[in-house]
Design an enzyme around this catalytic site. Structure first.
Site, PDB file in Angstrom:
ATOM      1  N   ASP A  32       0.818  -1.214   0.000  1.00  0.00           N
ATOM      2  CA  ASP A  32       0.000   0.000   0.000  1.00  0.00           C
ATOM      3  C   ASP A  32       0.859   1.275   0.000  1.00  0.00           C
ATOM      4  O   ASP A  32       0.632   2.182   0.810  1.00  0.00           O
ATOM      5  CB  ASP A  32      -0.939   0.014   1.227  1.00  0.00           C
ATOM      6  CG  ASP A  32      -1.729  -1.278   1.366  1.00  0.00           C
ATOM      7  OD1 ASP A  32      -2.180  -1.803   0.340  1.00  0.00           O
ATOM      8  OD2 ASP A  32      -1.896  -1.757   2.506  1.00  0.00           O
ATOM      9  N   GLU A 196     -11.239   0.359  -3.815  1.00  0.00           N
ATOM     10  CA  GLU A 196     -10.578   0.869  -2.605  1.00  0.00           C
ATOM     11  C   GLU A 196      -9.358   1.685  -3.002  1.00  0.00           C
ATOM     12  O   GLU A 196      -9.128   1.930  -4.181  1.00  0.00           O
ATOM     13  CB  GLU A 196     -10.170  -0.310  -1.701  1.00  0.00           C
ATOM     14  CG  GLU A 196      -9.258  -1.312  -2.393  1.00  0.00           C
ATOM     15  CD  GLU A 196      -9.060  -2.616  -1.625  1.00  0.00           C
ATOM     16  OE1 GLU A 196      -9.750  -2.837  -0.617  1.00  0.00           O
ATOM     17  OE2 GLU A 196      -8.223  -3.421  -2.053  1.00  0.00           O
TER      18      GLU A 196
HETATM   19  C1  6LW Z   1      -5.633  -2.275   1.942  1.00  0.00           C
HETATM   20  C2  6LW Z   1      -6.311  -2.350   0.643  1.00  0.00           C
HETATM   21  C3  6LW Z   1      -5.483  -3.353   0.041  1.00  0.00           C
HETATM   22  O1  6LW Z   1      -6.263  -1.541   2.907  1.00  0.00           O
HETATM   23  O2  6LW Z   1      -5.167  -4.266   0.979  1.00  0.00           O
HETATM   24  O3  6LW Z   1      -4.207  -3.966  -1.735  1.00  0.00           O
HETATM   25  C4  6LW Z   1      -5.562  -3.743   2.207  1.00  0.00           C
HETATM   26  N1  6LW Z   1      -5.032  -3.240  -1.145  1.00  0.00           N
HETATM   27  O4  6LW Z   1      -6.331  -1.197  -0.080  1.00  0.00           O
HETATM   28  C5  6LW Z   1      -4.571  -4.085   3.253  1.00  0.00           C
HETATM   29  O5  6LW Z   1      -3.268  -3.779   2.815  1.00  0.00           O
END
Ligand code: 6LW
Length: 524
Positions: A32, A196
């Site tokens: 991240d 996300e």
């Molecule tokens: C993070 C989300 C993700 O919050 O994995 O790869 C989660 N993306 O955005 C935990 O790292």
């Protein structure tokens, strides 16, 4: 003449295929990534879950070479992780710089939710948290040209219990951390699961909204949309996903799961993406966690960002870079000659510091075991560093001869409290022990009556190999275990393997100190 042409063609081929940098740019469990720039200095942060201190801060002059300068969350008051589950705690952070201040926004999923801390110096100290009353994870902040500040996350539960999915945005007061407006949904992505990781950028009169979709596994990717208003409506790019390895042409790439990106315009005007991905080994397993990668971005005026020409990346990159400014290579052996550990060392959850003595004068790390073990969702006496290479060797020199059989100390390859391989020294015995979910397996026991022993874990694509040495010259193999037994695909979660030293009294406080003389990590 023909010969001249040949030389010319060959030299062109060689120069166009020249490797300019290697991915991952930050190897080992560093997921991240988020990046910001101040002049020609770049700062990058990553997630840390149940590890302490939290959120490492890296510095770079070229986006390729990174040097850790500290952590954002160094105090229990900023980072309460007591008894947090494996892969709970600190999720994806965002780092930004505005008006002389650095902001790091993140979520503690095990308590408190979304918050941010600030610092004048990114190396620390960072402020106490300001908690933001907005749900979801992966928060980001954005300063608009009119001075308004926006807070984005994925998902929010309103006070009447209604839950809204997708990327939500609210306006906040940065002085108090209080929301000024109710979060409203702005984009659900292009239809992939788990929209996300939002980040927003202003360019050519558009708000560009970058997100991740597909979940942080093999189907991961990055998509983008834009709008003339921060609240939308957002129009998805026709070229989405702009980064992914889920396509046929990248199915055999050594890099998988590319996603969760942040964009940055460098001081020379060029654009870049930092993002996470993982390197499968032993079939479709990965052990080194999700790591930080870099790729060039071309972003024409009024057009869409294009990552590395075709939305895929390689280990060996051959694009032009900023002038490279590498940092000094660190010694492979830590002699424990400092009173505080180097930034690469982490504890599990909130450590009780009376159990750790950094005896810099004598170059020793002295661990005192408590009743807690590596299997507990708690803070056993443990100090570890990330496995950064598929092929590596980690060795430590341990002095420990307890009077009681419950007391133990050793070296571990630990994915989480449910999955780890340990070489354990106890009273008169050396044990190779595997923790595989609910199964505790003793793979080997040998009688050992010396006080001092060197313990070694070596990693390769398919196996971890465990060995010990009495004289420090010849090593005796205790056993070999398949890497896939503790991989992310087997153990679950968001972290990567740590190689660490530990001590435990297995339910009772230890009386015998475990004295570690040095720890050596060699990547191959
Ligand atoms: C993070 C989300 C993700 O919050 O994995 O790869 C989660 N993306 O955005 C935990 O790292």
């Amino acid at each position: 003449m023909v010969c001249c042409f040949l030389v010319l063609i060959l030299s062109n081929i060689t120069s166009s295929a020249q490797i300019t940098f290697r991915n991952p740019v930050i190897p080992g469990f560093h997921p991240d990534p988020s990046v910001c720039r101040v002049g020609d200095d770049y700062y990058l942060v990553t997630s840390t879950f149940e590890y302490f201190p939290g959120v490492p801060v890296f510095h770079s002059k070229d986006l390729v070479n990174w040097d850790q300068i500290g952590h954002c969350l160094t105090r229990d008051s900023q980072l309460p992780l007591q008894k947090c589950r494996a892969s709970g705690g600190i999720y994806a952070p965002t780092i930004r710089y505005h008006d002389g201040l650095f902001y790091m926004v993140t979520t503690n999923v095990s308590g408190g939710g979304n918050f941010f801390v600030t610092a004048k110096n990114p190396a620390g100290e960072w402020s106490e948290p300001l908690w933001v009353n907005q749900g979801g994870i992966d928060p980001t902040i954005f300063w608009d040209e009119d001075g308004k500040v926006y807070f984005m996350s994925n998902g929010h539960q309103y006070s009447d219990g209604k839950y809204v999915e997708g990327i939500v945005i609210s306006e906040i007061d940065l002085k108090t951390g209080k929301r000024i407006t109710e979060p409203i949904p702005v984009w659900h992505g292009t239809g992939g699961r788990y929209p996300e990781a939002p980040h927003i950028y202003m360019k050519d009169g558009y708000y560009y909204l970058l997100i991740a979709e597909g979940g942080t596994e093999y189907g991961h990717g990055v998509t983008v949309a834009r709008s003339k208003s921060v609240y939308g409506p957002y129009e998805a790019a026709p070229v989405n996903p702009i980064l992914t390895h889920f396509k046929n042409k990248t199915q055999t790439s050594p890099i998988q799961g590319t996603g969760h990106a942040d964009l940055i315009q460098a001081h020379d005007g060029s654009w870049w993406a930092v993002f996470l991905a993982f390197r499968p080994q032993n079939g479709s397993h990965h052990l080194t966690g999700r790591e930080t990668y870099l790729a060039p971005v071309s972003w024409p005026k009024d057009g869409w960002p294009i990552v590395n020409n075709d939305g895929s990346v390689a280990i060996e990159m051959n694009c032009p870079t900023l002038p490279l400014k590498p940092f000094a290579v660190k010694p492979v052996r830590d002699e424990f000659s400092t009173v505080v550990p180097g930034f690469e060392w982490n504890y599990l959850r909130n450590p009780s510091m009376e159990n750790y003595l950094f005896d810099a004068k004598n170059g020793k790390l002295i661990l005192k075991g408590t009743g807690l073990t590596l299997n507990d969702t708690d803070s056993p006496t443990f100090l570890g560093r990330r496995q950064e290479h598929i092929n590596f060797s980690a060795t430590t020199s341990l002095e420990f001869q307890p009077a009681k059989t419950n007391e133990e100390a050793g070296i571990t390859a630990l994915m989480n409290n449910g999955y780890h391989f340990d070489i354990v020294k106890s009273k008169g015995i050396l044990v190779l022990r595997y923790q595989l979910g609910s199964i505790t397996h003793i793979a080997k026991e040998v009688a050992l009556n010396t006080d001092k022993v060197q313990l070694r874990i070596e990693g390769s694509d398919k196996y971890y190999t465990f060995s010990y040495s009495i004289n420090g010259l010849s090593f005796v193999i205790l056993g070999k275990a398949d890497t896939n037994l503790i991989s992310t695909e087997t153990a679950g979660g968001f972290t990567g393997v740590y190689l660490g030293m530990f001590a435990s009294g297995n339910g009772v406080k230890c009386n015998t100190p475990a004295i570690f003389d040095w720890f050596e990590y060699k990547g191959i």
